[in-house]
Each structure stands twice: as C-alpha cells, then as structure tokens.
Design an enzyme around this catalytic site. Structure first.
Site, PDB file in Angstrom:
ATOM      1  CG  ASP A 201      -1.805 -28.740 -10.329  1.00  0.00           C
ATOM      2  OD1 ASP A 201      -1.159 -27.906  -9.692  1.00  0.00           O
ATOM      3  OD2 ASP A 201      -1.288 -29.748 -10.865  1.00  0.00           O
ATOM      4  CD  GLU A 243      -0.098 -24.094 -11.680  1.00  0.00           C
ATOM      5  OE1 GLU A 243       0.959 -23.817 -11.110  1.00  0.00           O
ATOM      6  OE2 GLU A 243      -0.498 -25.265 -11.833  1.00  0.00           O
ATOM      7  CG  HIS A 317       2.105 -24.393  -3.557  1.00  0.00           C
ATOM      8  ND1 HIS A 317       1.210 -23.695  -4.345  1.00  0.00           N
ATOM      9  CD2 HIS A 317       2.281 -25.577  -4.161  1.00  0.00           C
ATOM     10  CE1 HIS A 317       0.883 -24.440  -5.380  1.00  0.00           C
ATOM     11  NE2 HIS A 317       1.506 -25.592  -5.294  1.00  0.00           N
TER      12      HIS A 317
HETATM   13  C1  NOJ Z   1       1.542 -27.079 -10.058  1.00  0.00           C
HETATM   14  C2  NOJ Z   1       1.508 -27.127  -8.566  1.00  0.00           C
HETATM   15  O1  NOJ Z   1       1.297 -25.846  -8.068  1.00  0.00           O
HETATM   16  C3  NOJ Z   1       2.811 -27.748  -8.120  1.00  0.00           C
HETATM   17  O2  NOJ Z   1       3.015 -27.658  -6.735  1.00  0.00           O
HETATM   18  C4  NOJ Z   1       2.836 -29.172  -8.604  1.00  0.00           C
HETATM   19  O3  NOJ Z   1       4.093 -29.746  -8.309  1.00  0.00           O
HETATM   20  C5  NOJ Z   1       2.604 -29.262 -10.107  1.00  0.00           C
HETATM   21  N1  NOJ Z   1       1.539 -28.410 -10.559  1.00  0.00           N
HETATM   22  C6  NOJ Z   1       2.238 -30.672 -10.505  1.00  0.00           C
HETATM   23  O4  NOJ Z   1       0.964 -30.991 -10.018  1.00  0.00           O
END
Ligand code: NOJ
Length: 551
Positions: A201, A243, A317
C-alpha cells in the site's frame, strides 16, 4: 525469457473481503465466505489473489488502518480461517498475496497507544511528532488526503503527530531502524505462513521527508525498499507489487528494474489520473479521451519492454468500475466489458481482475449522503459542504469517481441479496444484480466471464502473450486501439473499437494478419486486412497463420 517467474504468466484477482462473500449473515464479507467461492476463482483460471487487508482494524478505512498486523479482524474470521484459506487456495493452484499497509497504522495499534502514553518509550519514536507552530496550532499547513490538517494534536503531550491520510492513520517513522526491523520481522512471519507475496500500500510514501514536504518518492525510498527486500523477500519465490500514485515511466525502473533488488512490479496510476481534471482533481472527471489513455499505456509498455514488468489493471477498490468509466454500462455493457478485457489482457504485463469485473459489474448511483461509507468520500463531503458547494455537485462527483462504486457487494445471483449475504449488507447492493450476476453470466458463452476465462487461459498457453514485444498502431485514432505482440516470428494482432459507433478504417500494413481467431466469442474473424469494419465494441485478436487456432 530466461528468468521467467510464475507470476509473469499468471493473472491476479483482487478480493475486497468486506464485499466478496458473507458466510455468517452479519452483512460483512469474510474469509470462510472467500473459501466458499474459491471454485469460482479456479474456474476463472487466476494464479493468485491480492487480498485487501484482513488484519485486525477499527475499519476507519476498511482495514487500511491496521491495529494488529498479526491478528485477523473478527468480522473476517480467525487466523485458523486464514490458514485454511491459504491451503484451500494452494490446492487449487492459487497463491494468496497479502496487502502490506506500513506507511501508517491505525491509531488503535498498540504501538501508537504506547507512543501516546509514554513519550520516553521506544514506540514513541515509531511515529512522527512535532511541536506546535508558533501560533500554537499545527506545525505547518500540510493537508491530509481524507480532509483537514495532516497534523493531529495530542493534548496530554502538547504535540502533534503526522497522519497523512487521517487522524485514524498515524504515519510510521521509517527513519527509525527499530521500527523497520519490526516491520521486516512481521513480513517474514507472514511469508512463513505460506503467502505468495505482498501488494504494498502507498509504498512510495515510506521514504518521505516531511519537513521538506516531500511525501512521494522521498530521498530514503529506494534505500528502504532495498533493505526491505534483502531482509524479507530475498530467496523466496514470491511476488511483490508496490502501489505508487507518483511513479512515472522515468522512475519505474528504480522500483522494478531486474537488478535493483526492490519490487517485482508497481501499480502506477497515470492512466487513471489522465481522466481527472488537472486542477479540480478526481471528483471532476474529464470526458474520456482514448488517444491520451492509449498514450499512457503505450509509454509504459515501451518503458518496461526490456527490463522491469508492468502490472495491468483498469479498476480496483479505490476506482470506479471501468465498464462505467471507460465502457458503456447500458446497452453495450457486456460487449464493452469484453472489449476492454481483450485490450488489457493481451498486453505485456501481469493483469489484475478486480472482483466483479469478470461479470461486468457497474457503478452504483447513490442519492443520499447516508448511502456512502467511504472515509475519503465522507471527508470530501464535509469539505465541499463547508465551502458551500451544492449537494448535487458533490453527488455527481462521488457517483462518478467515488470509491464506494467498487465496494458494493459482489453480485453472485439474482436473489434478494445477490447471494452475498443473508443479512443486512454493510453497503447497498447494486439493484442491477437481478440482471448482472455471476450465476447468469457464467452460463452465457457470449458473456463476460467466459471471455475472461479464455483470455486468462491464452496467457498460460501462448508465450507470445507473456513475452511478446508490444507494438502500437493507430495511436491517434479516437476510438480504435490496435497493437501487435511478437515473439520469435510469431505474431498476435489486436484491434478493438472502443466506442458505441461502428467504424470502418484503413489499417497499416504491419497490423495485417491472417490466422486463427483467438477471441471467437466476440468475433469469429480471423484476419485483419487493408480495410476493416468494426461493430460497436468489437474486439478482434488474431494469432499468425502458422499458429492458427480456435480457442
Ligand atoms: C491506498 C489504498 O488502496 C486505499 O484504499 C487506502 O485508503 C490508502 N492507500 C491508505 O491506506
């Protein structure tokens, strides 16, 4: 390719556990529910699941706020359920890739509680603290992603902590080697439980320099990623995908270059951001511009053609359903879902399917603020209302691009609760589940599911789909996407009309091909000649004559 790994030829599938399958009627999806649906994933042919967070969490951000990295959230099940999932998935040839959320924890994590309680403790320094500014307010005006200041005051300490997403998500202090060692040990324990990798993440935030206001791709990022790999992944046959909302074709190889010792792939978002208004951001989508969209993909295909590896996705998501965003979720829902799948899955990289896209699920339309659940959308709502923005304007943006679109429950069947739950679902089920659902779509040989099955199978059987060189054509055509893939004299050509209008066009010679139809469910056509007529949302994929086959 000599250093081929299992994930190069595999397709990933993202599960958002809260919305996938509920086994106990509490309205919230859970791990036993996932296990009960593993056959669906095996039928589809995927190689691994990216499981959005299932760790213990107060769920301020649906699990992206972890209060215990080594426990499962009770609403999702137990550690025994998790281990059962890993072994049931493995029995079907499916790996489980966990979500690693280590830019921040929950404010309910034991580390943070200790950090707040005892300023002299080791754990205090697991987080980022600053004294108030000269006026007694926050140290500076850095803003949180989900609204308000990124600095959050703790009166008992007279200090602020940094929470870049929200107050409920305090940032970890990656500068602290003791914190890093804790994270790596935790990751190793998960690897030892038999997981197939991590999706990381917002990983490009961990090297940040807060005082310099450099959040993304900060000065310490690659040092930390290299250290993390050395301490955890090295020597293990796993996959890592990071990510990053900031990575560009200029920086991608710093993360996933073969000899960097960092990540296997990055999730990049240039194609997503291309569709946002430059000044007003995600809630103000621009009309879809295929030429600009293709340019992004073409550049990424070129940038990682010799080294590194692309991840391929249209939705997840955090994004709207791509059939609604880039396709036609009305008359051409099925055709546009299939056409986009063809274009995406035959590119070079590892494709990711987000739950429900394999049956062509669409955005939902909410009309009241009470319908929304997402912390980001609700934070945005507060900000907009304070600024006096009309509710209808907020609503239009939230319905178009809000994160709840992707989070409505998986539509398994046409029953009252879509086969998702027997209880009250935590978020509304899309009313279109009476027609858009897995049970009916899977039966239909012209449906979406069987089309995904064929594309996923092709990646397994045809080396050209995995390793072939990508060459784009018709770059400036406003509605047609065309490319070839080539490997050792074999060619695959793809041409798709991504619009509601029929089109007729001349094609460049290097796109011409004669062979067997790959995706005969869309079109039985086996050749691309000088001129081609394409129906709305028609996509053709043809393998060279020598290799002609009908799948
Ligand atoms: C990216 C995640 O995909 C998202 O759902 C989340 O709110 C943020 N990072 C913070 O962790």
């Amino acid at each position: 390719m000599s250093d081929r790994k299992w994930w190069h030829g595999a397709t990933g599938y993202q599960i958002y556990p809260r919305s996938f399958a509920d086994s106990n009627g509490d309205g919230i999806g859970d791990i036993p529910g996932i296990i009960s649906r593993l056959d669906h994933l095996e039928d589809l042919g995927i190689g691994f699941v990216w499981l959005s967070p299932v760790y213990a969490s107060p769920m301020a951000d649906n699990g992206y706020d972890i209060s215990d990295y080594e426990a499962i959230a009770p609403e999702f099940g137990t550690m025994a359920d998790f281990e059962w999932l890993v072994s049931e998935a493995r029995a079907r040839g499916i790996g489980i890739v966990m979500d690693l959320v280590v830019n921040h924890t929950s404010d309910k994590h034991a580390w943070f509680k200790a950090a707040k309680r005892t300023p002299g403790s080791n754990m205090h320094d697991f987080y980022v603290w600053r004294a108030p500014g000269l006026d007694g307010g926050p140290p500076d005006d850095q803003q949180a992603c989900f609204g308000g200041s990124a600095w959050h005051f703790v009166p008992a300490l007279g200090k602020y902590y940094f929470g870049y997403f929200s107050a409920a998500q305090p940032d970890l202090n990656w500068q602290n080697p003791a914190l890093r060692a804790e994270i790596y040990a935790m990751m190793n324990r998960w690897y030892d439980r038999g997981i197939a990798g991590f999706r990381m993440d917002v990983i490009s935030l961990i090297g940040k320099d807060i005082d310099a206001r450099q959040h993304e791709e900060g000065p310490y990022l690659h040092k930390f990623l290299q250290e993390m790999t050395r301490e955890t992944a090295a020597g293990r046959d796993i996959v890592t995908v990071g990510e990053s909302w900031s990575v560009s074709t200029d920086t991608a190889l710093l993360y996933c270059g073969r000899n960097r010792g960092e990540l296997d792939m990055v999730f990049q978002f240039a194609h997503v951001k291309e569709g946002w208004d430059e000044d007003r951001g995600k809630y103000h989508p621009k009309p879809f511009d295929l030429v600009a969209f293709k340019k992004v993909f073409n550049e990424w295909q070129a940038a990682l053609s010799e080294d590194g590896w692309n991840s391929l996705f249209l939705t997840n998501h955090d994004l709207p359903r791509h059939v609604s965003r880039y396709g036609n979720d009305g008359e051409y829902r099925v055709r546009s879902a299939r056409a986009w799948a063809t274009v995406l899955h035959l590119m070079k990289g590892t494709p990711f399917v987000y739950q429900g896209e394999e049956i062509g699920m669409t955005n939902i339309e909410f009309s009241r603020i009470e319908d929304f659940r997402d912390i980001e959308t609700l934070g945005h709502y507060m900000e907009q209302m304070e600024k006096g923005v009309p509710f209808e304007e907020f609503l239009a943006g939230a319905n178009a691009n809000g994160r709840d679109n992707a989070r409505t429950p998986m539509q398994w069947d046409a029953g009252q609760r879509a086969g998702f739950t027997t209880g009250d679902p935590w978020i509304a089920i899309n009313p279109n589940h009476d027609t858009v659902n897995a049970a009916s779509d899977k039966e239909d040989s012209n449906g979406v599911f069987q089309h995904y099955q064929r594309l996923i199978a092709l990646r397994k059987s045809e080396a050209v789909v995995v390793d072939g060189r990508y060459t784009p054509f018709l770059k400036d055509h406003p509605t047609v996407w065309a490319y070839t893939r080539s490997l050792n004299g074999q060619r695959l050509a793809v041409i798709a009309n991504l619009s509601d209008e029929s089109t007729s066009l001349e094609t460049p010679e290097d796109l011409h091909i004669e062979g067997g139809a790959v995706s005969w469910s869309i079109s039985p056509r086996t050749e691309i000649g000088d001129r081609i007529d394409l129906e709305p949302w028609e996509a053709i994929a043809v393998l060279d004559g020598e290799f002609a086959r009908v799948s």
